[in-house]
Design a protein around this motif. Structure first.
Motif, PDB file in Angstrom:
ATOM      1  N   LEU A   1       0.687  -1.094  -0.079  1.00 39.32           N
ATOM      2  CA  LEU A   1       0.095   0.030  -0.223  1.00 39.32           C
ATOM      3  C   LEU A   1       0.448   0.869   0.335  1.00 39.32           C
ATOM      4  O   LEU A   1       2.057   1.507   0.820  1.00 39.32           O
ATOM      5  CB  LEU A   1      -1.023   0.178   0.882  1.00 39.32           C
ATOM      6  CG  LEU A   1      -1.886  -1.248   1.284  1.00 39.32           C
ATOM      7  CD1 LEU A   1      -2.538  -1.337   2.430  1.00 39.32           C
ATOM      8  CD2 LEU A   1      -2.444  -1.784   0.040  1.00 39.32           C
ATOM      9  N   VAL A   2       0.190   2.278  -0.751  1.00 37.38           N
ATOM     10  CA  VAL A   2       0.835   3.423  -0.839  1.00 37.38           C
ATOM     11  C   VAL A   2       0.530   4.925  -0.781  1.00 37.38           C
ATOM     12  O   VAL A   2      -0.958   4.879  -1.530  1.00 37.38           O
ATOM     13  CB  VAL A   2       2.262   4.206  -1.938  1.00 37.38           C
ATOM     14  CG1 VAL A   2       2.238   5.275  -2.378  1.00 37.38           C
ATOM     15  CG2 VAL A   2       2.863   2.366  -2.314  1.00 37.38           C
ATOM     16  N   GLY A   3       0.853   5.200   0.850  1.00 39.82           N
ATOM     17  CA  GLY A   3       0.066   6.656   1.102  1.00 39.82           C
ATOM     18  C   GLY A   3       0.071   7.557   0.325  1.00 39.82           C
ATOM     19  O   GLY A   3       1.331   8.204  -0.226  1.00 39.82           O
ATOM     20  N   VAL A   4      -1.329   8.008  -0.117  1.00 42.67           N
ATOM     21  CA  VAL A   4      -1.156   9.294  -1.262  1.00 42.67           C
ATOM     22  C   VAL A   4      -1.456  10.232  -0.647  1.00 42.67           C
ATOM     23  O   VAL A   4      -2.845  10.181  -0.123  1.00 42.67           O
ATOM     24  CB  VAL A   4      -1.228   8.443  -3.155  1.00 42.67           C
ATOM     25  CG1 VAL A   4      -1.823   9.816  -4.139  1.00 42.67           C
ATOM     26  CG2 VAL A   4      -0.558   7.381  -3.699  1.00 42.67           C
ATOM     27  N   ALA A   5      -1.159  11.601  -0.699  1.00 42.72           N
ATOM     28  CA  ALA A   5      -1.747  12.724  -0.079  1.00 42.72           C
ATOM     29  C   ALA A   5      -3.166  13.251  -1.236  1.00 42.72           C
ATOM     30  O   ALA A   5      -2.970  13.187  -2.458  1.00 42.72           O
ATOM     31  CB  ALA A   5      -1.442  13.903  -0.444  1.00 42.72           C
ATOM     32  N   GLY A   6      -4.101  14.185  -1.262  1.00 37.51           N
ATOM     33  CA  GLY A   6      -5.654  14.652  -1.922  1.00 37.51           C
ATOM     34  C   GLY A   6      -6.056  13.459  -2.426  1.00 37.51           C
ATOM     35  O   GLY A   6      -6.753  13.842  -3.102  1.00 37.51           O
ATOM     36  N   ILE A   7      -6.218  12.206  -2.686  1.00 38.60           N
ATOM     37  CA  ILE A   7      -6.820  11.109  -2.924  1.00 38.60           C
ATOM     38  C   ILE A   7      -8.331  10.553  -2.204  1.00 38.60           C
ATOM     39  O   ILE A   7      -8.984   9.906  -2.435  1.00 38.60           O
ATOM     40  CB  ILE A   7      -6.375   9.945  -3.262  1.00 38.60           C
ATOM     41  CG1 ILE A   7      -5.680   8.784  -2.289  1.00 38.60           C
ATOM     42  CG2 ILE A   7      -4.978  10.234  -4.354  1.00 38.60           C
ATOM     43  CD1 ILE A   7      -5.026   7.355  -2.523  1.00 38.60           C
ATOM     44  N   GLU A   8      -8.443  11.099  -0.968  1.00 39.52           N
ATOM     45  CA  GLU A   8      -9.839  10.655   0.003  1.00 39.52           C
ATOM     46  C   GLU A   8     -11.069  11.303  -0.780  1.00 39.52           C
ATOM     47  O   GLU A   8     -12.097  10.762   0.119  1.00 39.52           O
ATOM     48  CB  GLU A   8      -9.486  11.699   0.613  1.00 39.52           C
ATOM     49  CG  GLU A   8      -8.632  11.578   2.375  1.00 39.52           C
ATOM     50  CD  GLU A   8      -7.190  12.469   1.457  1.00 39.52           C
ATOM     51  OE1 GLU A   8      -5.877  12.415   1.819  1.00 39.52           O
ATOM     52  OE2 GLU A   8      -7.763  13.092   0.916  1.00 39.52           O
ATOM     53  N   ALA A   9     -11.452  12.315  -1.707  1.00 40.35           N
ATOM     54  CA  ALA A   9     -12.662  12.324  -2.565  1.00 40.35           C
ATOM     55  C   ALA A   9     -12.717  11.565  -3.190  1.00 40.35           C
ATOM     56  O   ALA A   9     -13.855  10.571  -4.197  1.00 40.35           O
ATOM     57  CB  ALA A   9     -12.714  13.339  -2.901  1.00 40.35           C
ATOM     58  N   GLN A  10     -11.704  10.309  -3.754  1.00 38.87           N
ATOM     59  CA  GLN A  10     -11.335   9.476  -5.290  1.00 38.87           C
ATOM     60  C   GLN A  10     -12.979   8.282  -4.779  1.00 38.87           C
ATOM     61  O   GLN A  10     -12.610   7.418  -3.609  1.00 38.87           O
ATOM     62  CB  GLN A  10     -10.562   9.125  -5.719  1.00 38.87           C
ATOM     63  CG  GLN A  10      -9.795  10.307  -6.377  1.00 38.87           C
ATOM     64  CD  GLN A  10      -7.943  10.034  -6.522  1.00 38.87           C
ATOM     65  OE1 GLN A  10      -7.692   9.047  -6.820  1.00 38.87           O
ATOM     66  NE2 GLN A  10      -7.780  10.946  -7.030  1.00 38.87           N
ATOM     67  N   THR A  11     -13.031   7.736  -5.588  1.00 39.51           N
ATOM     68  CA  THR A  11     -14.226   6.611  -5.756  1.00 39.51           C
ATOM     69  C   THR A  11     -12.986   5.259  -4.601  1.00 39.51           C
ATOM     70  O   THR A  11     -11.756   4.679  -5.078  1.00 39.51           O
ATOM     71  CB  THR A  11     -14.588   6.042  -6.527  1.00 39.51           C
ATOM     72  OG1 THR A  11     -15.128   6.451  -7.472  1.00 39.51           O
ATOM     73  CG2 THR A  11     -14.998   4.909  -6.982  1.00 39.51           C
ATOM     74  N   ALA A  12     -14.413   4.508  -3.631  1.00 40.03           N
ATOM     75  CA  ALA A  12     -13.432   3.642  -3.188  1.00 40.03           C
ATOM     76  C   ALA A  12     -14.712   2.709  -2.746  1.00 40.03           C
ATOM     77  O   ALA A  12     -16.193   3.311  -3.359  1.00 40.03           O
ATOM     78  CB  ALA A  12     -12.633   3.874  -1.801  1.00 40.03           C
ATOM     79  N   TRP A  13     -14.306   1.613  -2.278  1.00 34.37           N
ATOM     80  CA  TRP A  13     -15.848  -0.112  -1.666  1.00 34.37           C
ATOM     81  C   TRP A  13     -16.140   0.490  -0.816  1.00 34.37           C
ATOM     82  O   TRP A  13     -15.559   0.637   0.294  1.00 34.37           O
ATOM     83  CB  TRP A  13     -15.698  -1.390  -3.101  1.00 34.37           C
ATOM     84  CG  TRP A  13     -16.851  -2.065  -2.283  1.00 34.37           C
ATOM     85  CD1 TRP A  13     -16.151  -2.963  -2.034  1.00 34.37           C
ATOM     86  CD2 TRP A  13     -17.805  -2.370  -2.813  1.00 34.37           C
ATOM     87  NE1 TRP A  13     -17.316  -4.256  -1.062  1.00 34.37           N
ATOM     88  CE2 TRP A  13     -18.156  -3.679  -2.526  1.00 34.37           C
ATOM     89  CE3 TRP A  13     -18.406  -1.199  -3.241  1.00 34.37           C
ATOM     90  CZ2 TRP A  13     -19.777  -4.231  -2.485  1.00 34.37           C
ATOM     91  CZ3 TRP A  13     -19.391  -1.880  -3.704  1.00 34.37           C
ATOM     92  CH2 TRP A  13     -20.618  -2.808  -3.269  1.00 34.37           C
ATOM     93  N   ALA A  14     -17.494   1.134  -0.254  1.00 37.15           N
ATOM     94  CA  ALA A  14     -18.063   1.371   1.095  1.00 37.15           C
ATOM     95  C   ALA A  14     -18.819  -0.184   2.073  1.00 37.15           C
ATOM     96  O   ALA A  14     -18.970   0.147   2.491  1.00 37.15           O
ATOM     97  CB  ALA A  14     -18.898   2.063   1.001  1.00 37.15           C
ATOM     98  N   GLY A  15     -18.598  -1.142   0.806  1.00 40.13           N
ATOM     99  CA  GLY A  15     -20.229  -2.579   1.122  1.00 40.13           C
ATOM    100  C   GLY A  15     -18.383  -3.527   2.166  1.00 40.13           C
ATOM    101  O   GLY A  15     -18.599  -4.568   2.318  1.00 40.13           O
ATOM    102  N   SER A  16     -17.722  -2.935   2.739  1.00 43.44           N
ATOM    103  CA  SER A  16     -16.562  -4.210   3.319  1.00 43.44           C
ATOM    104  C   SER A  16     -16.631  -2.980   4.718  1.00 43.44           C
ATOM    105  O   SER A  16     -17.204  -2.217   4.908  1.00 43.44           O
ATOM    106  CB  SER A  16     -15.890  -3.911   2.750  1.00 43.44           C
ATOM    107  OG  SER A  16     -14.470  -3.277   3.117  1.00 43.44           O
TER     108      SER A  16
END
Length: 310
Positions: free
Chosen positions: A127-142
């Motif tokens: 995993l790489v921590g990337v700044a500024g991607i908080e609003a990007q699409t992620a899966w909320a079903g887990s």
């Protein structure tokens, strides 16, 4: 407009149920397609991705119940790397401890924090921590909180004897450019890709060649918007590099050609179209076993031999 970058990564695993538990539950990825290996229909082909099943987020597996372990070596992907928000590395470190996931201490690579870990088959991931991607699409079903969830691929690192020939393919054919060097790593990036835009070439001359098995990456697929864009890439490979691809193969969700690049890694060029919602609604991706039309008459026999996923 052509968007360059990784389309998907395909790997080999052991038991399918264990694979689904790790990638679906522990990592919190969405199962976006449950189908079979078209060349071996008694074996699943499982696709994981983000909420949109977007190219650049897709990790797929051929799970063979009794697959022997692979051996990492030259001519193979060394590490498959996902992106998470920069502040999520601490969460994932604790989660890996709680879940018993083998992992290394976080380190810096090209100025970014990297947390390397292994799946149950020993596949090397990070995993790489990337700044500024908080609003990007992620899966909320887990059960992984959305603010910490994976947001597509960062990229992959490839083990090669010599970076230059592979780098020439990345630059000329796939639209990447060299952006930096660190130790034995040479980093290439595809401008304009929302994710899956990084290829690191790790020069490892003299290492043994890779041996495929459980925990091995089988191939890396690069994006082509459509058949015309794929055809142009095939033309460049032949005319500029003397490399011939296979004939185009219809994989239902994309159309593909394959070739060995100069470093012996198996590359695929996959079209973005038609996408994963071509045979089931986007909201219910991955819930039903999907078969290509040519295998539908064998559904009962195929379902009888596939292992239960729980």
């Amino acid at each position: 407009m052509q968007i360059n970058g990784i389309h998907h990564v395909t790997a080999i695993s052991g038991p399918a149920r264990r694979n689904l538990d790790f990638y679906g539950r522990v990592l919190g990825l969405r199962l976006v397609k449950k189908t079979v290996n078209f060349d071996d229909p008694g074996t699943y082909h499982l696709y994981y991705g983000d909420a949109d099943a977007a190219p650049g987020s897709i990790l797929t597996f051929f799970p063979w119940e009794h697959a022997a372990p692979g051996r990492l070596g030259v001519g193979e992907t060394q590490e498959t790397v996902f992106r998470v928000p920069a502040g999520a590395i601490g969460y994932w470190t604790h989660r890996f401890v709680e879940q018993g996931v083998p992992h290394d201490a976080p380190l810096k690579r090209f100025g970014e924090t990297v947390l390397a870990f292994r799946d149950p088959d020993g596949m090397r991931l990070a995993l790489v921590g990337v700044a500024g991607i908080e609003a990007q699409t992620a899966w909320a079903g887990s059960d992984v909180p959305l603010e910490h969830a994976i947001r597509g691929f960062h990229g992959v690192s490839l083990l090669v004897d010599d970076a230059a020939p592979t780098g020439a393919i990345l630059s000329d054919v796939f639209g990447f450019r060299e952006i930096g060097r660190e130790g034995t790593l040479v980093r290439y990036r595809a401008d304009g890709a929302p994710f899956g835009d990084v290829i690191d070439l790790r020069v490892a001359g003299g290492f043994l060649p890779a041996r495929q098995g459980a925990g091995s990456v089988h191939h890396i697929a690069f994006r082509a918007a459509d058949d015309a864009a794929q055809g142009e890439m095939v033309r460049k490979l032949a005319e500029n590099h003397g490399i011939r691809t296979t004939e185009q193969r219809d994989r239902n969700y994309f159309r593909s050609v394959y070739f060995r690049e100069p470093g012996r890694v198996l590359f695929e060029i996959a079209t973005d179209v038609p996408g994963f919602a071509v045979d089931e609604p986007a909201e219910s991706l991955g819930q039903a076993l999907k078969l290509p039309a040519g295998l539908e008459t064998q559904r009962a026999r195929i379902e009888a031999v596939l292992p239960a996923l729980g």
